[in-house]
Scaffold this active site. Structure first.
Site, short mmCIF file in Angstrom:
data_model
loop_
_atom_site.label_atom_id
_atom_site.label_comp_id
_atom_site.label_asym_id
_atom_site.label_seq_id
_atom_site.Cartn_x
_atom_site.Cartn_y
_atom_site.Cartn_z
N TRP A 343 0.82 -1.21 0.00
CA TRP A 343 0.00 0.00 0.00
C TRP A 343 0.85 1.26 0.00
O TRP A 343 0.34 2.36 -0.20
CB TRP A 343 -0.98 0.00 1.18
CG TRP A 343 -0.34 0.12 2.54
CD1 TRP A 343 0.34 -0.85 3.21
CD2 TRP A 343 -0.34 1.26 3.40
NE1 TRP A 343 0.77 -0.39 4.44
CE2 TRP A 343 0.36 0.89 4.58
CE3 TRP A 343 -0.89 2.54 3.31
CZ2 TRP A 343 0.55 1.78 5.65
CZ3 TRP A 343 -0.70 3.42 4.39
CH2 TRP A 343 0.01 3.04 5.53
N ASP A 344 2.16 1.10 0.18
CA ASP A 344 3.08 2.23 0.09
C ASP A 344 2.87 3.01 -1.21
O ASP A 344 3.00 4.24 -1.24
CB ASP A 344 4.53 1.74 0.10
CG ASP A 344 4.87 0.79 1.23
OD1 ASP A 344 3.94 0.23 1.85
OD2 ASP A 344 6.06 0.59 1.48
N GLU A 474 1.92 -1.71 13.20
CA GLU A 474 1.96 -3.17 13.25
C GLU A 474 2.50 -3.70 14.58
O GLU A 474 2.68 -4.91 14.72
CB GLU A 474 2.79 -3.69 12.08
CG GLU A 474 2.12 -3.43 10.74
CD GLU A 474 3.00 -3.76 9.55
OE1 GLU A 474 2.46 -3.90 8.44
OE2 GLU A 474 4.24 -3.83 9.72
N LYS A 587 4.78 1.72 16.19
CA LYS A 587 5.78 1.51 15.15
C LYS A 587 5.80 2.66 14.15
O LYS A 587 6.86 3.13 13.74
CB LYS A 587 5.51 0.19 14.42
CG LYS A 587 6.49 -0.14 13.32
CD LYS A 587 6.08 -1.41 12.59
CE LYS A 587 7.07 -1.73 11.47
NZ LYS A 587 6.63 -2.89 10.67
N GLN A 588 4.62 3.08 13.70
CA GLN A 588 4.53 4.13 12.69
C GLN A 588 3.20 4.85 12.83
O GLN A 588 2.30 4.39 13.52
CB GLN A 588 4.66 3.55 11.29
CG GLN A 588 3.47 2.71 10.83
CD GLN A 588 3.71 2.04 9.51
OE1 GLN A 588 4.39 1.03 9.43
NE2 GLN A 588 3.17 2.60 8.44
#
Length: 752
Positions: A343-344, A474, A587-588
């Site tokens: 999906w990046d 994640e 994580k992000q």
């Protein structure tokens, strides 16, 4: 490594950094690429890698506990034939930098021209000193051509020099689940070799044409290796130069029986043109690329080099010439992630290509997903969804899901939302809705059908809920009511309903075609989507004024990243997975990803509260994370944090923040670096259908200049203290600067 605005420069040979440098100096041309392995033999640690876009091997899945819905394979880009090879012997001794004494070493990646150069002065075991010079590139103009110029000069005495240009197709992948060889031999002739991928059946051929002035090369081809030999008795100071061109052709573009003739033709035409001419072609092609997308930063050499490096890698990874291709997280720089699509692409890469390469190139990325829609419907059906609901894969090369971790494959479903958002992003930027009628509506309604089936009605809450998901963070799996996933699901359903209405009202023939093809009942389905979106549960904490990342997040021990022992970082290398899952660390960007996408839906205070809360708990152990934080921080005026996050993303690989660059570069996150500059510091956003710029510069930056392609105009934006200037190469266009509207014929100046 030296800091240079247009070059990546290495001035010392460090055997411990060879694999890292192979990644950092990688080259490509949008359809193929490879790591910067030495042309000559190297017996030290190395990760050899050359890759052809669109060619993959279905590596059988290896899991400990098989679950229904798991894919049968993980698609991997095969390490293809090593085409730049030049074996070298000096008085019978093999040149190998792992075994000789390196006296001087210089390597540069010329980003202005797309050329890799290297120079080394070495002392052989015999004591002889020689100078080695190498130059190579993959042609942007002749997209099936690789070219090498290689020279050896004896420095302190005469020497017998043997040069053996070769193509070695007997190669393996470092990452193979069952240690299988991905290529099978088909045929070898004097100057060419043809191979076929096992299982997937792709074929490729490599043909070599080499020249050494005044010397007839002797063929030494055998097995899967094409090789010739030139022997020169060279005097002291006499430069012996070899030029070789390699044609690299695949069955994506040629019939199998035509591969060797096609590759021979490419190589022959290249050698006849001459290396100098090919180099001039390359320089002109790259000049054209840079003209539409360069970013100039005055006052910060590290920031300048970082952003140009990111842009360069993106430009040589994807060009839009073939809608069958996409952008893998490592591009053409390594095997990790299989070279497949995530999906990046939609969340980070599409905005870059849209604004720098134009609508046609960006549209190719959307068409890639449209062409795989039926596979996405099959993927959803495997998980029990029906009636044309589509779940796009987390990882794919051909539309089939090939990721096999249950918490990702089955639960990280927000990827569907990113694909819907990309269609919206494209349409609002180019200013026309035609893509909805051609392709977009079919994708949107299929995604909306998925969301409508994936939710659950909660009697206890009196709301719809989204159970058992993994958000962008994640470090949380199988959670309920991830705010970002639920929010983008609601937005996707509403947008699909709007798109259906537009197509019905404006393109009735296309509307009837789509309704028949997709069995679409607009009235019933859009009413259902709207009802769900209006009654979706979206968690909030009124006391803190923030959105809840997911149910139970505030039950965790609330610690801050600043309190972690640096020796524990990164957490994914020092903590157990159990400990990570129970922690509050992120994580992000997760909630913040939603506030980046949909910032116009929220007031500044809401964005600020959420940013400060979640930023303090984010460890940025995904390469995709810092750019979102940089953009939001810049929009909020928190410039120290914005700059910190920008450097983290723009120099992630150059400075090897994650200590893993030897595996390959973080190519898709490089698009995030561009977003951090242009949307963050450049303040570029669509507002009410108009492109608006509200630049804010970090301390120390004297000016920021960037170029964007907007509705067939090339705009150059220059921001400096107290002044923003926009020049336009094209028809007059309306833009905004700090919210003020200007119709720009050639230039607009806005004083602050």
């Amino acid at each position: 490594m030296a800091t240079d605005g247009w070059k990546i420069v290495e001035t010392r040979f460090d055997p411990g950094r060879v694999r890292a440098s192979e990644s950092l100096f990688a080259i490509g041309n949008g359809v193929m690429g490879g790591r910067a392995n030495f042309e000559e033999s190297y017996s030290g640690p190395s990760l050899q890698g050359n890759y052809i876009g669109g060619v993959y091997y279905p590596d059988k899945t290896r899991v400990g506990w098989w679950k229904n819905g798991y894919p049968d394979y993980f698609a991997k880009v095969p390490n293809a034939a090593f085409w730049p090879g030049v074996g070298v012997r000096i008085d019978g001794e093999e040149l190998d930098l792992a075994r000789v004494e390196t006296l001087e070493f210089y390597r540069e990646l010329d980003m202005r021209r797309g050329v890799l150069r290297r120079r080394a002065r070495v002392r052989m075991g015999s004591g002889a000193e020689v100078l080695v010079e190498a130059e190579r590139f993959l042609s942007l103009v002749r997209r099936e051509l690789g070219a090498v110029r290689y020279a050896v000069t004896p420095l302190d005495r005469g020497a017998r020099i043997e040069l053996r240009p070769f193509v070695d197709a007997d190669v393996r992948n470092a990452d193979a689940n069952y240690d299988e060889k991905f290529w099978e031999h088909v045929e070898t002739v004097r100057d060419a070799v043809r191979m076929r991928t096992a299982k997937s059946g792709f074929e490729a051929a490599w043909a070599q044409c080499a020249r050494v002035a005044g010397v007839t090369l002797r063929p030494e081809t055998a097995g899967e290796r094409v090789q010739e030999c030139a022997v020169v008795e060279a005097g002291r100071g006499e430069r012996v130069e070899l030029v070789k061109c390699v044609g690299i052709c695949s069955s994506l573009n040629h019939a199998p029986d035509e591969l060797i003739p096609a590759a021979r033709s490419v190589a022959g035409e290249g050698i006849r043109a001459g290396f100098g001419t090919l180099l001039e072609e390359q320089a002109r092609a790259w000049e054209g690329k840079w003209r539409g997308c360069d970013v100039e930063i005055e006052g910060d050499a590290a920031a300048q080099q970082g952003i140009r490096y990111c842009i360069f890698m993106l430009l040589q990874t994807y060009t839009g010439v073939d809608s069958r291709l996409n952008i893998g997280p490592k591009g053409f720089t390594g095997e990790k992630y299989g070279g497949v699509t995530y999906w990046d692409t939609e969340a980070y890469c599409l905005p870059f290509y849209l604004a720098t390469a134009g609508a046609q190139v960006a549209r190719a990325l959307l068409v890639y997903r449209y062409n795989q829609l039926d596979k996405a419907i099959e993927n959803a059906a495997k998980l029990g969804f029906r009636d044309g609901a589509a779940l796009y894969p987390m990882v794919t090369v051909n539309g089939e899901e090939c990721h096999n971790e249950w918490e990702i494959t089955f639960e990280e479903i927000h990827r569907n939302g990113a694909i819907a958002y990309a269609i919206h992003n494209y349409i609002r930027y180019i200013g026309e809705q035609e893509y909805l009628a051609r392709c977009g509506l079919e994708v949107l309604l299929s995604i909306a059908r998925f969301w409508a089936q994936r939710i659950t009605w909660s009697e206890a809450r009196g709301k719809y809920v989204m159970l058992g998901v993994t958000g962008p963070n994640e470090y949380e799996n199988n959670v309920d009511n991830n705010w970002y996933t639920s929010y983008i699901a609601c937005w996707s359903m509403r947008y699909a309903a709007e798109a259906a209405r537009w197509v019905r009202e404006n393109r009735p023939e296309d509307y009837r075609r789509i309704c028949a093809k997709r069995h679409f009942d607009e009235a019933a389905e859009t009413a259902r989507w709207t009802e769900i979106a209006d009654r979706m549960y979206l968690g909030e904490d009124p006391e803190r004024g923030i959105f809840l990342q997911q149910d139970g997040y505030l039950d965790k021990e609330q610690r801050l990243v600043r309190d972690l022992d640096p020796r524990e970082r990164p957490l994914n290398r020092t903590w157990s997975w159990d400990r990570i899952l129970r922690s509050c660390f992120i994580k992000q960007a997760d909630v913040l990803q939603g506030l980046y996408f949909f910032g116009e839906h929220f007031d500044t205070g809401t964005v600020r509260r959420n940013f400060r809360f979640y930023e303090a708990r984010t460890v940025h152990e995904s390469s995709l994370s810092p750019c979102v934080h940089a953009i939001l921080a810049a929009r909020l005026g928190e410039m120290d944090k914005a700059y910190e996050m920008y450097l983290r993303t723009a120099r992630l690989d150059l400075d090897d923040y994650n200590r893993e660059v030897e595996e390959g570069l973080h190519v898709t996150s490089m698009a995030g670096s561009w977003l951090a500059v242009v949307e963050g510091f450049g303040g570029m956003r669509m507002r009410d259908g108009v492109l608006d710029f509200s630049p804010v510069l970090p301390a120390g930056w004297r000016s920021l200049t960037f170029r964007v392609n907007y509705r067939e105009r090339l705009l150059t934006v220059r921001a400096e203290a107290g002044r923003v200037e926009v020049t336009n190469e094209g028809a007059p266009v309306e833009i905004g600067i700090d919210g003020c509207r200007y119709t720009v014929a050639d230039r607009a100046v806005h004083m602050r």
